[in-house]
Design a protein around this motif. Structure first.
Motif, PDB file in Angstrom:
ATOM      1  N   ALA A  51       0.848  -1.192   0.000  1.00  0.00           N
ATOM      2  CA  ALA A  51       0.000   0.000   0.000  1.00  0.00           C
ATOM      3  C   ALA A  51       0.878   1.235   0.000  1.00  0.00           C
ATOM      4  N   GLY A  52       0.292   2.350  -0.422  1.00  0.00           N
ATOM      5  CA  GLY A  52       1.002   3.619  -0.399  1.00  0.00           C
ATOM      6  C   GLY A  52       1.580   4.005  -1.743  1.00  0.00           C
ATOM      7  N   PRO A  53       1.995   5.265  -1.880  1.00  0.00           N
ATOM      8  CA  PRO A  53       2.558   5.753  -3.148  1.00  0.00           C
ATOM      9  C   PRO A  53       3.913   5.118  -3.444  1.00  0.00           C
ATOM     10  N   ALA A  54       4.099   4.715  -4.689  1.00  0.00           N
ATOM     11  CA  ALA A  54       5.329   4.004  -5.069  1.00  0.00           C
ATOM     12  C   ALA A  54       6.572   4.869  -4.942  1.00  0.00           C
ATOM     13  N   ASP A  55       6.409   6.199  -4.999  1.00  0.00           N
ATOM     14  CA  ASP A  55       7.578   7.080  -4.922  1.00  0.00           C
ATOM     15  C   ASP A  55       7.861   7.568  -3.508  1.00  0.00           C
ATOM     16  N   ALA A  56       7.136   7.054  -2.539  1.00  0.00           N
ATOM     17  CA  ALA A  56       7.371   7.422  -1.135  1.00  0.00           C
ATOM     18  C   ALA A  56       8.455   6.527  -0.546  1.00  0.00           C
ATOM     19  N   PRO A  57       9.018   6.898   0.619  1.00  0.00           N
ATOM     20  CA  PRO A  57       9.990   6.013   1.288  1.00  0.00           C
ATOM     21  C   PRO A  57       9.384   4.635   1.534  1.00  0.00           C
ATOM     22  N   THR A  58      10.166   3.612   1.300  1.00  0.00           N
ATOM     23  CA  THR A  58       9.665   2.245   1.395  1.00  0.00           C
ATOM     24  C   THR A  58       9.916   1.668   2.777  1.00  0.00           C
ATOM     25  N   LEU A  59       8.907   0.976   3.299  1.00  0.00           N
ATOM     26  CA  LEU A  59       9.018   0.214   4.536  1.00  0.00           C
ATOM     27  C   LEU A  59       8.842  -1.255   4.182  1.00  0.00           C
ATOM     28  N   LEU A  60       9.823  -2.065   4.510  1.00  0.00           N
ATOM     29  CA  LEU A  60       9.754  -3.504   4.282  1.00  0.00           C
ATOM     30  C   LEU A  60       9.522  -4.182   5.630  1.00  0.00           C
ATOM     31  N   LEU A  61       8.361  -4.769   5.795  1.00  0.00           N
ATOM     32  CA  LEU A  61       7.937  -5.351   7.069  1.00  0.00           C
ATOM     33  C   LEU A  61       8.168  -6.858   7.031  1.00  0.00           C
ATOM     34  N   LEU A  62       9.012  -7.359   7.923  1.00  0.00           N
ATOM     35  CA  LEU A  62       9.372  -8.774   7.948  1.00  0.00           C
ATOM     36  C   LEU A  62       8.794  -9.436   9.196  1.00  0.00           C
ATOM     37  N   HIS A  63       7.971 -10.418   8.976  1.00  0.00           N
ATOM     38  CA  HIS A  63       7.138 -10.995  10.043  1.00  0.00           C
ATOM     39  C   HIS A  63       7.881 -12.036  10.870  1.00  0.00           C
ATOM     40  N   GLY A  64       7.219 -12.470  11.934  1.00  0.00           N
ATOM     41  CA  GLY A  64       7.770 -13.470  12.836  1.00  0.00           C
ATOM     42  C   GLY A  64       7.077 -14.809  12.712  1.00  0.00           C
ATOM     43  N   PHE A  65       7.345 -15.676  13.687  1.00  0.00           N
ATOM     44  CA  PHE A  65       6.736 -16.999  13.803  1.00  0.00           C
ATOM     45  C   PHE A  65       5.633 -16.926  14.863  1.00  0.00           C
ATOM     46  N   PRO A  66       4.522 -17.601  14.675  1.00  0.00           N
ATOM     47  CA  PRO A  66       4.141 -18.460  13.550  1.00  0.00           C
ATOM     48  C   PRO A  66       3.221 -17.740  12.570  1.00  0.00           C
ATOM     49  N   THR A  67       3.313 -16.440  12.510  1.00  0.00           N
ATOM     50  CA  THR A  67       2.373 -15.649  11.731  1.00  0.00           C
ATOM     51  C   THR A  67       2.883 -15.407  10.312  1.00  0.00           C
ATOM     52  N   GLN A 123      12.338  -4.087  -7.265  1.00  0.00           N
ATOM     53  CA  GLN A 123      13.198  -2.916  -7.427  1.00  0.00           C
ATOM     54  C   GLN A 123      13.162  -2.009  -6.194  1.00  0.00           C
ATOM     55  N   LEU A 124      13.305  -2.653  -5.027  1.00  0.00           N
ATOM     56  CA  LEU A 124      13.373  -1.915  -3.772  1.00  0.00           C
ATOM     57  C   LEU A 124      14.849  -1.627  -3.485  1.00  0.00           C
ATOM     58  N   ASN A 125      15.297  -0.458  -3.876  1.00  0.00           N
ATOM     59  CA  ASN A 125      16.710  -0.110  -3.766  1.00  0.00           C
ATOM     60  C   ASN A 125      17.071   0.559  -2.450  1.00  0.00           C
ATOM     61  N   LYS A 126      16.072   1.039  -1.730  1.00  0.00           N
ATOM     62  CA  LYS A 126      16.289   1.644  -0.417  1.00  0.00           C
ATOM     63  C   LYS A 126      15.015   1.431   0.393  1.00  0.00           C
ATOM     64  N   TYR A 127      15.199   1.066   1.659  1.00  0.00           N
ATOM     65  CA  TYR A 127      14.025   0.786   2.478  1.00  0.00           C
ATOM     66  C   TYR A 127      14.383   0.858   3.954  1.00  0.00           C
ATOM     67  N   SER A 128      13.346   1.058   4.754  1.00  0.00           N
ATOM     68  CA  SER A 128      13.440   0.857   6.193  1.00  0.00           C
ATOM     69  C   SER A 128      12.959  -0.552   6.489  1.00  0.00           C
ATOM     70  N   LEU A 129      13.628  -1.215   7.418  1.00  0.00           N
ATOM     71  CA  LEU A 129      13.290  -2.593   7.761  1.00  0.00           C
ATOM     72  C   LEU A 129      12.567  -2.646   9.103  1.00  0.00           C
ATOM     73  N   HIS A 146      23.568  -5.878   2.018  1.00  0.00           N
ATOM     74  CA  HIS A 146      23.343  -4.632   1.266  1.00  0.00           C
ATOM     75  C   HIS A 146      23.122  -3.469   2.240  1.00  0.00           C
ATOM     76  N   PRO A 147      24.149  -3.058   2.958  1.00  0.00           N
ATOM     77  CA  PRO A 147      23.968  -1.970   3.921  1.00  0.00           C
ATOM     78  C   PRO A 147      23.537  -0.664   3.268  1.00  0.00           C
ATOM     79  N   GLU A 148      23.880  -0.467   2.008  1.00  0.00           N
ATOM     80  CA  GLU A 148      23.518   0.774   1.317  1.00  0.00           C
ATOM     81  C   GLU A 148      22.014   0.888   1.079  1.00  0.00           C
ATOM     82  N   ARG A 149      21.300  -0.211   1.195  1.00  0.00           N
ATOM     83  CA  ARG A 149      19.865  -0.192   0.938  1.00  0.00           C
ATOM     84  C   ARG A 149      19.047   0.158   2.185  1.00  0.00           C
TER      85      ARG A 149
END
Length: 321
Positions: A51-67, A123-129, A146-149
């Motif tokens: 969701a959200g505008p493609a040109d906005a800062p990207t948030l990559l959400l990485l889930h846990g177990f068991p969800t 093509q996620l070249n920069k993101y918050s994790l 990829h620390p630069e990302r």
């Protein structure tokens, strides 16, 4: 004269009200619908929410177990007015492909490899994790590679230090690391039952009535799929590959100093607050919050976490709108 004054006052009031309505409308965040999509990675269907505008800062959400990305179902709309939010399901979780352990190597290294290819295909070249539970060992592998990302880190109940892994939950899992036998594996199957899943969602919360049964109602049928217990046992064993990498991940934090937000459920009995404090040793740009809730902090403190994230991200992302 009196009539003209009354008309003038009325016009001023109408003008003020109209101006207020315009300002209120402008202040309302743009609503972006959540899209549910699938991308092919190495022959696997990888499901993700976006969701959200493609040109906005990207948030990559990485889930846990068991969800799965389901854990972010409420957070995504809270952030999508200003951020491009993406939450994938790992292989074996959620709505992604779940090949058998004979057809796919369920290790954290391999999950991270799939997620790396996922980011590259999108093509996620920069993101918050956003790293939670299993998301921490997956995400730190991405960060080191990829620390630069990586623009910022948001860490919620995800360990990068030995502290916090010395509790009863981990004892049978650590025994499995040392002795990967069917007998030891069978001792862990109780962690995959409905009672165990409910325990993860409800232990440490202030008000169990605030925790929706949609959580274990989503998770448990997926855990109960034929072959899925073997997938989870493989990952329980593979978790033992993570602590030896902690020094490397800590070195990454010290060297690159990513701005980091800690939003940690302090009553978690899997990753207790003892695992949160050591981040203070290695990070200079750290915002630290212990929340009065349990393992799945988003279920009870989702509004608080969203608010803290918006403030934090507005200070540390390049093009927040």
């Amino acid at each position: 004269m009196r009539v003209r004054k009354q008309i003038s006052v009325i016009l001023i009031l109408i003008s003020s009200s109209f101006s207020f309505l315009l300002q209120s409308s402008a202040a309302e965040p743009t609503s972006y619908p959540v899209k549910h999509q699938i991308v092919q990675i190495e022959g696997l269907d990888i499901f993700y929410r976006e969701a959200g505008p493609a040109d906005a800062p990207t948030l990559l959400l990485l889930h846990g177990f068991p969800t799965s990305s389901h854990m972010f179902r409420n957070l995504i709309p809270e952030l999508s007015d200003k951020y491009h939010v993406i939450a994938p399901d790992y292989p074996g979780f959620g709505f992604s492909s779940a090949p058998s352990v004979d057809d796919f190597e369920y290790t954290f290294a391999n999950l991270a490899s799939i997620m790396e290819k996922f980011t590259e295909q999108l093509q996620l070249n920069k993101y918050s994790l956003y790293l939670m539970d299993y998301g921490a060992p997956v995400g730190f592998r991405l960060a080191v590679q990829h620390p630069e990302r990586v623009e910022t880190l948001i860490i919620q109940n995800g360990n990068t230090y030995q502290e916090g892994l010395d509790n009863p939950f981990w004892e049978p899992i650590k025994a499995y690391w040392q002795d990967r036998t069917p007998a030891q594996g069978n001792k862990l199957r109780s962690l995959l039952t409905l009672d165990a899943t409910k325990w993860q969602y409800t232990t440490g919360v202030r008000d169990v009535r605030a925790i929706s049964p949609d959580t274990w109602g989503h998770v448990q049928p997926l855990l109960d799929r034929p072959g899925n217990q073997e997938i989870q046992l493989a990952l329980f064993f593979s978790y033992g590959s993570n602590p030896p990498l902690y020094p490397e991940w800590q070195a990454y934090l010290r060297k690159y100093q990513p701005p980091t937000l800690i939003v940690w459920g302090k009553n978690d009995q899997i990753f207790p607050a003892a695992g949160a404090y050591p981040y203070k040793r290695d990070l200079n740009k750290l915002e630290f919050h212990l929340l009065d809730t349990g393992h799945f902090a988003l279920e009870e403190e989702g509004t608080t976490i969203a608010r803290l994230m918006r403030k934090f991200l507005s200070q540390h992302t390049d093009t927040a709108q």
